[in-house]
Design an enzyme around this catalytic site. Structure first.
Site, PDB file in Angstrom:
ATOM      1  N   HIS A 175      -7.213  -1.524  -5.820  1.00 34.59           N
ATOM      2  CA  HIS A 175      -6.437  -0.596  -6.629  1.00 34.59           C
ATOM      3  C   HIS A 175      -5.371  -1.341  -7.448  1.00 34.59           C
ATOM      4  CE1 HIS A 175      -2.772   1.999  -6.937  1.00 34.59           C
ATOM      5  NE2 HIS A 175      -3.647   2.775  -7.557  1.00 34.59           N
ATOM      6  N   GLU A 215      -6.963  -2.888 -10.375  1.00 30.78           N
ATOM      7  CA  GLU A 215      -7.202  -1.879 -11.420  1.00 30.78           C
ATOM      8  C   GLU A 215      -5.956  -1.741 -12.311  1.00 30.78           C
ATOM      9  OE1 GLU A 215      -5.993   2.339 -11.834  1.00 30.78           O
ATOM     10  OE2 GLU A 215      -7.290   2.347 -10.057  1.00 30.78           O
ATOM     11  N   HIS A 216      -4.778  -1.672 -11.679  1.00 26.54           N
ATOM     12  CA  HIS A 216      -3.545  -1.561 -12.471  1.00 26.54           C
ATOM     13  C   HIS A 216      -3.356  -2.775 -13.378  1.00 26.54           C
ATOM     14  CE1 HIS A 216      -0.730   1.684 -10.818  1.00 26.54           C
ATOM     15  NE2 HIS A 216      -1.909   1.946 -10.293  1.00 26.54           N
ATOM     16  N   GLU A 228       3.789   4.967  -6.402  1.00 27.92           N
ATOM     17  CA  GLU A 228       2.523   5.720  -6.308  1.00 27.92           C
ATOM     18  C   GLU A 228       2.221   6.000  -4.831  1.00 27.92           C
ATOM     19  OE1 GLU A 228      -0.800   3.825  -8.235  1.00 27.92           O
ATOM     20  OE2 GLU A 228      -2.108   5.557  -7.933  1.00 27.92           O
TER      21      GLU A 228
END
Lengths: 427, 428
Positions: A66, A69-70, A142
């Site tokens: 994840h 991905e950022h 997040e």
């Protein structure tokens, strides 16, 4: 380039595999927008593997897929690619799941440019030590956001109960602690191992000309060297059939308690038609047991055990699978007990053909409805392909299913040893 | 080329909007009831939206009704509550498979329309009252719905901001009504209000999909025999301009992990106003997109938040900012958010930022035409506001916005209320 016409749905898929192994699927549609996803078969569960050109198997920090991905959105000049898409009138996004990371854009103009931008940014890692550190604050928030989301916590609590070792039990974003160990180089190891075109699918749908699109993609890929293709060596731990924990309770700032029960799939190693058939079967069984048209649903409402938040779902990917049933409830203990009893009663009864037919019809309508959305088609088509299935074969497969097919699945999936529950109570 | 092919017809008290398109695999129906948003009726209307979709005289239980829907290839039926400015809207939604994609089925659409008519005109009643068991059951469902907002902290914070900011305007009223008023509504009261709603509300039907006009249109007056009525709703104009005299700050504590910081600004620019399009572009520069000032500064530059964005409430003329932050970063985040507004007021944005924003606004309206619900919403917004525009006009309007107009909107934008939901406060 090949094409396949699905007559019942009146849809034609065009597809081609490039020399570097990238699989491209295209679905022409009479829409305003063009929607494209570029997806790698890599997600939160891929945490133990042999990095490309290295000798030893490593386990990477939780949440790294994840995080990657950022960081993909960063460009070599330090700006981010959202700007490029914006200039070209496109909105872009990405998401990471248990076993996929998808990058996407949608636009009603400049489709060629946007498609090149999509491919290029995903194929250009550009993060620095400094930018990796900076991202930790953003992702930290997040994670905090999800910490306050009771439905997410409930769902993950259920999964954690089910699994002893399998990395599906790791939260997709990791924890504030785990992401503190992520470095620029670890991200590069993950990137080089999992972002080879041969591990990816590009899906494009909208008012497109497939010949033109495939030419554009081929030209784009020709300029890049992807000769270093190697098979990915993953390691997954052995996972027992039994659940790790039969129940758990969390406390949060909620007014209404929540309860979710679930069953762990004992044999989650299917693919292709076998997987499709199994998924349809479990979903129909859930509908027959707890759908809004059933006696059981009426009983649960009348007894005040559930409200309209009640729902159920089934998830299966290679290596893991589970059903989840529940929602908000004033009486979590009683609900759990009732749901369990209802499953047992259903297993001891017979499936009547009229209800079966209704459940099947309902499923068909719901499949058609989801096919209204280009976003849904792109994401799901890719997911089905990664599991060697075809999204557009769902309806014919559903039509073939019989009550006998359901019986076996019923006794296999809904087992005592696979049962667990998670409850959220008011803090 | 026109983007939306809409055919509007009126029969009795019903206005129907037919949008012919072969983009979708299902047909979508929305039946919308519109009345003023008022404290005295808000809870009754909410309950009515639940009760009507729960049973009919022909299908006296939800289970019977649901099995009819399942049989119609999983037709969906739901109701929703919303507000457009100070109008309260009940929407009944049905989606139904387009029979073209199914073997051997006919006239699903007509059956769906009839069912929708049955819901509204043939409810489960007992003399001059709704069936009391159904009412009790739906009171429980609605109560659960109202309570669930508290558990969704993002929604809760948004609702609390409006509660405070619009204290003296009907707009603060919750579309799902109030728990405290729910117990007092009797099946008889509800029936009385139902009669009023059927006879007085403004009613619109949207039909979106592949629809056989010649067959369907003549049926509407039989299926939906709404009597003629005079519309009393005023649309969007004639609202008072409210300029906040002082900034209000409201803080609340709960045992949570992340602070929710929401800010409400008033621009007083509404749909139909000369600066409407400039407000759209202003909001785009300020916080609607990943290139906007809020995202770039609160998130990218200062790593304070994962989400920080703004939205434009065009019926009221508000800009609402939402963000999720560490409790201790309250002052810092709030200051940076307010600074971004000053930046725009000072003209600190480029030609380039502007053209990017315009391109994305244009893209988002065009994309929305690929979704049946967004099509209905664009059209209904015009019905409720009484401001007409075509998609082409919207795009031109955005295109023609100037730097000066954006600065004008920014200067008109005043902070009204700050709402902060924070963690448990430690006393030392």
């Amino acid at each position: 380039m090949k094409k396949h016409y699905f007559s019942q749905l009146d849809e034609t898929i065009f597809f081609h595999t490039l020399d570097n192994g990238l699989k491209v699927y295209m679905l022409p549609k009479q829409s305003n927008k063009t929607f494209a996803t570029f997806t790698t078969q890599y997600g939160s569960i891929d945490n133990t593997f042999k990095p490309l050109n290295q000798e030893k198997v490593v386990t990477v920090p939780d949440g790294i897929a994840h995080f990657l991905e950022h960081k993909m959105f960063e460009k070599p000049d330090g700006t981010d690619v959202f700007h490029d898409f914006g200039e070209q009138g496109a909105s872009a996004n990405a998401f990471t799941s248990f076993n996929r990371t998808a990058y996407l854009f949608s636009s009603t103009s400049n489709v060629d440019k946007n498609l090149n931008t999509l491919i290029d940014f995903v194929q250009t890692p550009a993060w620095t030590d400094e930018s990796v550190e900076k991202e930790k604050g953003i992702i930290g928030q997040e994670i905090r956001m999800y910490d306050d989301n009771p439905d997410w916590r409930l769902f993950f609590g259920l999964i954690e109960n089910m699994y002893h070792h399998h990395p599906i039990k790791i939260d997709i974003a990791g924890t504030v602690e785990s992401i503190s160990h992520i470095t620029k180089d670890l991200l590069l190891d993950c990137y080089h191992t999992f972002y080879h075109p041969s591990n990816m699918i590009l899906f494009v749908t909208g008012p497109i000309d497939p010949e033109h699109i495939i030419h554009l993609i081929e030209e784009n890929q020709k300029k890049k060297d992807y000769s270093n293709k190697k098979a990915i060596e993953h390691v997954f731990p052995d996972e027992p059939r039994q659940v790790a924990k039969s129940e758990s309770i969390l406390h949060m700032a909620v007014q209404t308690p929540k309860c979710l029960i679930g069953f762990k799939e004992p044999k989650p190693y299917r693919s292709g038609k076998e997987l499709m058939k199994h998924e349809i079967a479990v979903n129909l069984l859930l509908e027959l047991m707890f759908g809004r048209g059933t006696e059981q649903y009426k009983t649960l409402i009348d007894e005040g055990l559930i409200d309209e938040s009640f729902s159920f779902e089934y998830t299966e990917e290679y290596g893991f699978g589970f059903s989840a049933i529940g929602g908000n409830t004033e009486q979590p203990k009683q609900l759990k007990q009732r749901l369990k009893e209802m499953v047992i009663n259903f297993k001891n009864g017979t499936i009547d053909t009229k209800s079966f037919d209704n459940a099947r019809r309902k499923r068909m309508g719901s499949i058609l409805r989801s096919l209204n959305s280009l976003d849904y088609i792109a994401n799901q088509f890719t997911r089905y392909k990664f599991n060697q299935m075809d999204l557009f074969e769902l309806i014919p497969e559903l039509e073939k299913l019989t009550t006998d097919d359901l019986k076996q699945t019923l006794h296999e999936h809904f087992s005592e040893e696979g049962f667990t529950s998670c409850t959220i109570l008011k803090k | 080329m026109t983007y939306i092919q809409e055919k509007v017809t009126s029969t009795g008290g019903l206005t129907s909007h037919l949008v012919q398109t072969d983009k979708f695999k299902t047909n979508t129906l929305l039946l919308q009831f519109r009345a003023p948003l008022e404290e005295a009726t808000v809870t009754k209307r909410a309950l009515l939206s639940y009760v009507l979709k729960s049973a009919t005289a022909k299908s006296p239980t939800s289970q019977e009704l649901q099995s009819r829907l399942d049989y119609l290839y999983g037709a969906t039926l739901s109701s929703a509550l919303s507000k457009k400015g100070e109008q309260h809207i009940i929407t009944f939604v049905m989606t139904i498979a387009n029979e073209r994609f199914l073997s051997n089925e006919q006239e699903l659409l007509k059956q769906a329309l009839s069912l929708l008519g049955e819901l509204v005109f043939d409810p489960l009643i007992d003399e001059h009252a709704f069936d009391s068991k159904t009412v009790d059951k739906e009171k429980r469902a609605l109560k659960a719905r109202i309570q669930s907002i508290y558990d969704d902290k993002m929604r809760y914070a948004s609702q609390r901001l409006i509660d405070e900011m619009c204290e003296n305007e009907p707009f603060h009223l919750h579309t799902y009504g109030y728990e405290k008023d729910l117990d007092n509504v009797t099946p008889t009261d509800l029936f009385e209000y139902y009669m009023k709603m059927i006879n007085e509300d403004a009613v619109d039907l949207f039909m979106i999909g592949q629809i056989d006009e010649e067959k369907i249109l003549p049926e509407l007056e039989h299926i939906f025999p709404f009597t003629k009525r005079v519309e009393k709703l005023g649309g969007i104009q004639n609202q008072d301009t409210i300029i906040p005299d002082q900034e209000r700050v409201i803080k609340e504590s709960q045992p949570i992990e992340q602070g929710k910081l929401n800010l409400g600004f008033r621009t007083n620019v509404r749909l139909g106003d000369p600066l409407y399009y400039a407000s759209q572009v202003f909001n785009g520069l300020f916080g609607a997109f990943p290139h906007s000032k809020l995202f770039m500064n609160v998130r990218e530059k200062n790593s304070l938040a994962y989400y920080c964005s703004s939205s434009y409430e065009s019926f009221k003329g508000f800009i609402i900012v939402m963000s999720g932050i560490e409790f201790s970063n309250y002052e810092k985040a709030r200051t940076i958010i307010i600074e971004q507004l000053s930046e725009i007021q000072n003209g600190a944005f480029s030609e380039h930022d502007m053209s990017l924003t315009k391109a994305l606004l244009k893209n988002s309206i065009l994309e929305s035409l690929d979704n049946p619900f967004s099509i209905a919403d664009i059209l209904y917004q015009q019905v409720a506001s009484k401001v007409q525009f075509t998609i082409e006009e919207f795009i031109d309007g955005i295109e023609n916005v100037t730097t000066e107009e954006i600065i004008e909107v920014a200067n008109q934008t005043k902070l009204d209320t700050t709402y902060f939901l924070q963690g448990a406060v430690k006393t030392n």
